[in-house]
Structure formats: structure tokens, C-alpha cells
Design an enzyme around this catalytic site. Structure first.
Site, PDB file in Angstrom:
ATOM      1  N   HIS A   1       2.666 -11.480  14.378  1.00  0.00           N
ATOM      2  CA  HIS A   1       3.666 -12.477  14.822  1.00  0.00           C
ATOM      3  C   HIS A   1       3.361 -13.733  15.374  1.00  0.00           C
ATOM      4  CE1 HIS A   1       7.348 -12.020  16.887  1.00  0.00           C
ATOM      5  NE2 HIS A   1       7.107 -10.850  17.696  1.00  0.00           N
TER       6      HIS A   1
ATOM      7  N   THR B   1       0.889  -1.133   0.050  1.00  0.00           N
ATOM      8  CA  THR B   1      -0.056  -0.094  -0.055  1.00  0.00           C
ATOM      9  C   THR B   1       0.777   1.277  -0.095  1.00  0.00           C
ATOM     10  OG1 THR B   1      -1.570   1.180   1.196  1.00  0.00           O
ATOM     11  CG2 THR B   1      -0.292   0.039   2.513  1.00  0.00           C
TER      12      THR B   1
END
Length: 398
Positions: free
Chosen positions: A369, A317
Site C-alpha cells: 500500500h 501463485t
């Protein structure tokens, strides 16, 4: 003979849609393949065209109604003339024009739009049959500059607004915007999202672009050479080296993708969409630039298909085109990472012990994560930095 008009077949990722706009009213003549209605899903707006010529005899779903895949939404009387409405058309009371306070006629869709825009329908001159106010009349209406009288949607009497009055306008959230909000909230609640940052010296890349942009445009039929092609190629190379960044979580399994389908976020009036460059690892920079341009044009015109926005293993993006200096992008599920590009800005940096001015860009990568360790995320971003600061490495894949 009556022909049924059905909603399109939605893919598995789309459960339902909402009927956005009828472009034809009951009793009007329609031509084969003429646009009848727009159906808005949480991804795209689908256009439904007439399968045959005739007269729109019956509307079964009004604007705002929820429609399912292949559900019948209207019927066309084939071969009929608009001057001879069918019995079904006469019974379509819900779609019949309504009377205004001044005694005129207004289509239901036009009244709804006028209320959303806080426009007094008494001030609109109808151009439809018999002076009827159509949706196009509301869209094209321009309030007089000196006018200070606004009709409140729920009030009977007109209210004069003085300068400085606090005016509010309430409109329903579109299905696409509502779905975007749900997905973004879901990401923040279901992923262990973390963002790591780095910066890129864009000097070499900008010099390369400046040197070859005219020749590139001439050879590739006017296609402009931008930076996104280099970023996608660099991302593909980095994804090959760090497969976990290109992977996704499916229940208790980790899915490693042996291909790089890179999504490129595109902003539209309806919201953010992410068309996907399939097998980006096999695409040249020219093909990437051409693909992004085509997607941007389709997004602007609302022509992107659901297939073009489904899937993807990694997303890029670019908030820099709007002036963003740094941000933390939100992961696009079920992907595990997203790269954020930002504004190129000259800053003083230390090079070989000397302070020099260089065009710098911050890079941000948000990652899940649960799947990607901090070490892998940092190394991925460092790889991106090294490739972009020495573009020859992108072409040599070293």
C-alpha cells in the site's frame, strides 16, 4: 599434480552457501565432470563436478559447513589411482569412516543421516568396501514391520516404544527453508501489505480450452494447454495499464519497469521457488506454457539456476492446484504485488436475474500500500476479471 576444487561463483544476491552432500569420499577415484558435491544456497542447490580425473585427495569442507564464493573445498590428485592413496588422503581424519557400536564401519555422512531418521545403525547391512555402511545404505534401509525397538540418538541403551508413544524427530532446517522463512517474515515487517479479492467466471475460458486443447497439443509438439498461459497474458495486459503494480520501491525512489518479467511460483520438496518468465509481454500463450513446463521439470530435478530465479516484476501463485479455495498470498520482494489463483469450483451465481451454476475462481492480489493505492489494486483485479471472462480481449489487447 593437485587440482583445487572450488565453490561456484555466487551472484551478488547470494552471499554464501552450505555444503549439503559429498558424493565422493577421500581416496575414491573420480572421473572428469563427475558429480562431487552439492552446495545449497538460499535459492538453489548447486552441483560441483570434478575438473579432472584422479583421486579425491583432500576434503577441506565437511557436510554442513558454510562455504563462500570460489572458496577451495577439496583437492584432487590428477592421474592417481584409488589403490594408492595420497598422504593428504591419509591425513583426512575427519572424513574417515567411524566405528559403530557393533564394531563395523560407517561413513560420517551415513551416521548423520541415520541420526536424523532415528535409525539404529546396528540394523543396517553395509554394502561399502569391507562392509562399510554408506549413505545410500541408510537411504535404502527399511525397518522391519514388526520391529518396535528404536535407538534414541543420545541414549546408550535401547528403548522399547509401546503403541501410542509420542515420538518426535528433530532435523536441522535447510538453508533454503531458513532463507524463505527470513524473507517472509521480513515482508510482513517492512511492507504495508493489503489484499483485495474478486472472482472470475471461468466458463468462457474453460470452453475455449476444451475446444482447442487437442489441436493445441498436436501443433505444439505435445504441449498441454493449461490456464496459466491465459492468466500470464491477462496479467501482462493489466500491468501495462497499471504501471504502479509492475513497479518496485528502491530506498526513496520508485522504479517503473518498462517490461513485464512474470514470476511463477513452483513448489518443490525443498521449498517454494519462483522462476521468472523474462519479457512475458513478447511471449505467446504456447511459449508461456512451454516455459512454465520447463521450469517445473527443472524445479522437480533441482536444476533451476540462480539467474532463472533472479528478478521479476510481478508474481503469480496458484494454490488452487492443491485445493485452496481462497488465501492471502505474501508479496515477493522487491516486487510490489502478487496474484493468487485458486480452485475452480461450481457455485450458484446470479446472471441476468437468474440463478445459474457456474465454474468460479477467487482471485486475490496482495499489494504494498506504500506504492499502490486501493483504487489501482481493485481496478487491476477487475481488469484481470474482464480479460479472463472474455478471452478474445486478451488476444486483441482491448
Amino acid at each position: 599434480m593437485a587440482t583445487e576444487i572450488k565453490a561456484p561463483t555466487f551472484p551478488e544476491s547470494v552471499q554464501e552457501g552450505s555444503l549439503a552432500t559429498w558424493h565422493k569420499q577421500v581416496g575414491e577415484t573420480v572421473k572428469r565432470d563427475e558429480l562431487l558435491v552439492d552446495i545449497e544456497t538460499d535459492k538453489v542447490v548447486l552441483e560441483v563436478v570434478a575438473p579432472a580425473a584422479g583421486v579425491l585427495a583432500e576434503i577441506l569442507k565437511a557436510e554442513g559447513d558454510i562455504v563462500l564464493s570460489n572458496e577451495v573445498i577439496a583437492r584432487i590428485e590428477e592421474g592417481a589411482e584409488a589403490s594408492a592413496p595420497t598422504a593428504a588422503a591419509a591425513e583426512a581424519v575427519a572424513e574417515a569412516p567411524e566405528a559403530t557400536e557393533s564394531g563395523g564401519l560407517i561413513n560420517p555422512a551415513a551416521r548423520k543421516l541415520a541420526e536424523e531418521r532415528s535409525i539404529d545403525v546396528a540394523q543396517i547391512v553395509g554394502t561399502g568396501k569391507g562392509g562399510r555402511i554408506t549413505k545410500e545404505d541408510v537411504v535404502n534401509y527399511k525397518a522391519p514391520v514388526a520391529a518396535s525397538v528404536v535407538a534414541a540418538p543420545t541414549a546408550v541403551a535401547e528403548q522399547v516404544l509401546e503403541v501410542g508413544d509420542r515420538v518426535e524427530r528433530r532435523v536441522p532446517m535447510t538453508r533454503m527453508r531458513s532463507r524463505i522463512a527470513e524473507r517472509l517474515l521480513e515482508v510482513t515487517q517492512t511492507t504495508a501489505s493489503l489484499t483485495t479479492f474478486n472472482e472470475v467466471d471461468m466458463t468462457a475460458l474453460m470452453d475455449l480450452r476444451k475446444q482447442y486443447k487437442e489441436e493445441f497439443t498436436k501443433i505444439h509438439n505435445g504441449m498441454r494447454l493449461g490456464f496459466m498461459g491465459f492468466f500470464v497474458k491477462a496479467a501482462v495486459e493489466a500491468l501495462k495499464r497499471f504501471p504502479s503494480v509492475n513497479a518496485s520501491i528502491d530506498g526513496s525512489d520508485i522504479v517503473y519497469h518498462g517490461y513485464q518479467d512474470v514470476g511463477v511460483a513452483v513448489s518443490t520438496d525443498r521449498g517454494l521457488v519462483v522462476p521468472v518468465l523474462r519479457n512475458a509481454e513478447n511471449m505467446s500463450i504456447a511459449n508461456i506454457e512451454n516455459g512454465i513446463y520447463d521450469y517445473a521439470m527443472k524445479a522437480r530435478d533441482g536444476k533451476l539456476t540462480i539467474d532463472e530465479m533472479t528478478g521479476g516484476t510481478f508474481t503469480i501463485t496458484n494454490g488452487g492446484v492443491y485445493g485452496s479455495l481462497i488465501s492471502t498470498p505474501i508479496i515477493n520482494p522487491p516486487q510490489s504485488a502478487i496474484l493468487g489463483m485458486h480452485k475452480i469450483q461450481e457455485r450458484p451465481v446470479a446472471v441476468n436475474g437468474e440463478v445459474v451454476i457456474r465454474p468460479m475462481m477467487y482471485l486475490a492480489m496482495s499489494y504494498d500500500h506504500r506504492l499502490i493505492d486501493g483504487k489501482g489494486a481493485v481496478q487491476f483485479l477487475v481488469t484481470m476479471k474482464e480479460l479472463l471472462e472474455d478471452p478474445a480481449k486478451i488476444l486483441l489487447e482491448i
